[in-house]
Design an enzyme around this catalytic site. Structure first.
Site, mmCIF file in Angstrom:
data_model
loop_
_atom_site.group_PDB
_atom_site.id
_atom_site.type_symbol
_atom_site.label_atom_id
_atom_site.label_comp_id
_atom_site.label_asym_id
_atom_site.label_seq_id
_atom_site.Cartn_x
_atom_site.Cartn_y
_atom_site.Cartn_z
ATOM 1 N N LEU A 1 76.003 36.373 12.368
ATOM 2 C CA LEU A 1 75.055 37.408 11.932
ATOM 3 C C LEU A 1 73.786 36.728 11.438
ATOM 4 C CD1 LEU A 1 74.428 40.426 11.217
ATOM 5 C CD2 LEU A 1 75.170 39.871 8.900
ATOM 6 N N HIS B 1 71.007 48.903 -9.558
ATOM 7 C CA HIS B 1 70.716 47.724 -8.733
ATOM 8 C C HIS B 1 71.977 46.884 -8.538
ATOM 9 C CE1 HIS B 1 66.604 48.817 -8.626
ATOM 10 N NE2 HIS B 1 66.312 48.494 -9.866
ATOM 11 N N ASP C 1 67.207 52.233 -0.590
ATOM 12 C CA ASP C 1 66.485 53.041 -1.581
ATOM 13 C C ASP C 1 67.446 53.963 -2.323
ATOM 14 O OD1 ASP C 1 64.369 54.014 -3.014
ATOM 15 O OD2 ASP C 1 63.521 55.207 -1.384
HETATM 16 C C1 FPP Z 1 65.264 50.776 -4.320
HETATM 17 O O1 FPP Z 1 65.840 51.569 -5.315
HETATM 18 C C2 FPP Z 1 65.813 49.453 -4.338
HETATM 19 C C3 FPP Z 1 65.118 48.328 -4.703
HETATM 20 C C4 FPP Z 1 63.729 48.324 -5.147
HETATM 21 C C5 FPP Z 1 65.720 47.026 -4.700
HETATM 22 C C6 FPP Z 1 66.847 46.805 -3.743
HETATM 23 C C7 FPP Z 1 67.652 45.765 -4.351
HETATM 24 C C8 FPP Z 1 68.990 45.659 -4.279
HETATM 25 C C9 FPP Z 1 69.834 46.521 -3.445
HETATM 26 C C10 FPP Z 1 69.696 44.649 -5.063
HETATM 27 C C11 FPP Z 1 69.225 43.238 -4.859
HETATM 28 C C12 FPP Z 1 69.411 42.755 -3.472
HETATM 29 C C13 FPP Z 1 69.844 41.536 -3.149
HETATM 30 C C14 FPP Z 1 69.827 41.070 -1.713
HETATM 31 C C15 FPP Z 1 70.360 40.617 -4.143
HETATM 32 P P1 FPP Z 1 64.867 52.199 -6.393
HETATM 33 O O2 FPP Z 1 64.980 51.383 -7.617
HETATM 34 O O3 FPP Z 1 63.491 52.334 -5.843
HETATM 35 O O4 FPP Z 1 65.563 53.596 -6.558
HETATM 36 P P2 FPP Z 1 64.861 54.969 -6.927
HETATM 37 O O5 FPP Z 1 63.863 55.280 -5.841
HETATM 38 O O6 FPP Z 1 66.018 55.923 -6.947
HETATM 39 O O7 FPP Z 1 64.235 54.787 -8.287
#
Ligand code: FPP
Length: 252
Positions: free
Chosen positions: A141, A47, A30
């Site tokens: 893993l 991202h 997050d």
């Molecule tokens: C939360 O940050 C993160 C996500 C909703 C997506 C997680 C995705 C990745 C790390 C990249 C893709 C992963 C793979 C395996 C290819 P947020 O956008 O909710 O952040 P915020 O709360 O600060 O807005």
């Protein structure tokens, strides 16, 4: 003596109750958006940096001898984000599976996907199936990626299976126990997480592994996901090693 932190003495023998290194770490990644906003960048940049953190975390898990790693990459609720962000996230996923799989496979990673994969484009579904198939023999893993995943939906689907089996006369409700029910979840064959870690200072499980989290240790860090890496992973493991896990047993 108290059932110890890591060890309990049963008569003369020392029994290892909960090893210092968790067998299964599950991560709620997050803070990508906030990381990008703090730099005046579009969310996509956050991202993208998050994908680099995914790589670092996989390396760290291998390095630390963690056998199971589960990453919450896309929740069933994430479909409600603006279409451009959904498309950015699915694009990153497509790129990750296509371009990083060979390296993961070389490193001995077995990939599993949990969640409602049918909601993704057909080419992504095919890549995911291919990735799972070609890494089944790997044992270094066990990497599970939760995609379009929601724990309540998962539990409901299992409840529907139970209802259908009872209606068909193939299951006696009296025979249903935690083990049988657990085997109907998408995580069948995957041990429950020992440690659930969430970044970015939020203190919630957000519909992640609700059944499986029953005895997990929860660790929260203020670090935003794109800044996460080996050092933060090691800190979370150190925090886990300090916890006393009793699994409901009474100390004494
Ligand atoms: C939360 O940050 C993160 C996500 C909703 C997506 C997680 C995705 C990745 C790390 C990249 C893709 C992963 C793979 C395996 C290819 P947020 O956008 O909710 O952040 P915020 O709360 O600060 O807005």
């Amino acid at each position: 003596m108290a059932i110890g932190h890591r060890q309990a003495v049963a008569s003369e023998a020392t029994v290892d109750l909960a090893p210092a290194v968790p067998s299964h770490v599950a991560v709620i990644m997050d803070g990508n958006g906030r990381w990008a906003a703090a730099r005046g960048l579009p969310r996509l940049a956050g991202h993208r940096a998050g994908v680099q953190a995914v790589r670092r975390t996989i390396e760290a898990a291998i390095h630390q001898g963690v056998g199971w790693l589960t990453l919450y990459a896309f929740s069933s609720e994430n479909w409600r984000r603006p279409a451009t962000e959904v498309s950015d996230l699915t694009g990153l996923l497509r790129h990750f599976i296509k371009h990083e799989l060979a390296e993961l496979a070389r490193e001995g990673v077995r990939l599993r996907i949990i969640g409602d994969r049918d909601r993704f484009d057909a080419d992504i579904q095919a890549e995911l199936a291919h990735a799972e198939r070609t890494t089944t023999a790997n044992t270094r893993l066990n990497l599970t990626v939760a995609l379009s995943y929601g724990a309540r939906g998962e539990i409901l689907a299992a409840a529907r299976k139970v209802a259908a089996e009872v209606a068909a006369g193939t299951l006696d409700p009296a025979d249903l126990d935690e083990e049988r029910f657990g085997a109907m979840l998408s995580t069948t064959g995957i041990p429950d997480p020992d440690l659930i870690l969430r970044t970015s200072g939020e203190l919630r499980l957000s519909n992640f592994l609700l059944w499986q989290a029953a005895y997990a240790e929860l660790v929260f860090t203020d670090v935003l996901w794109p800044d996460f890496g080996a050092e933060q992973f090691a800190e979370a493991l150190a925090e886990y090693a300090r916890r006393e896990r009793r699994f409901g047993a009474r100390p004494g």
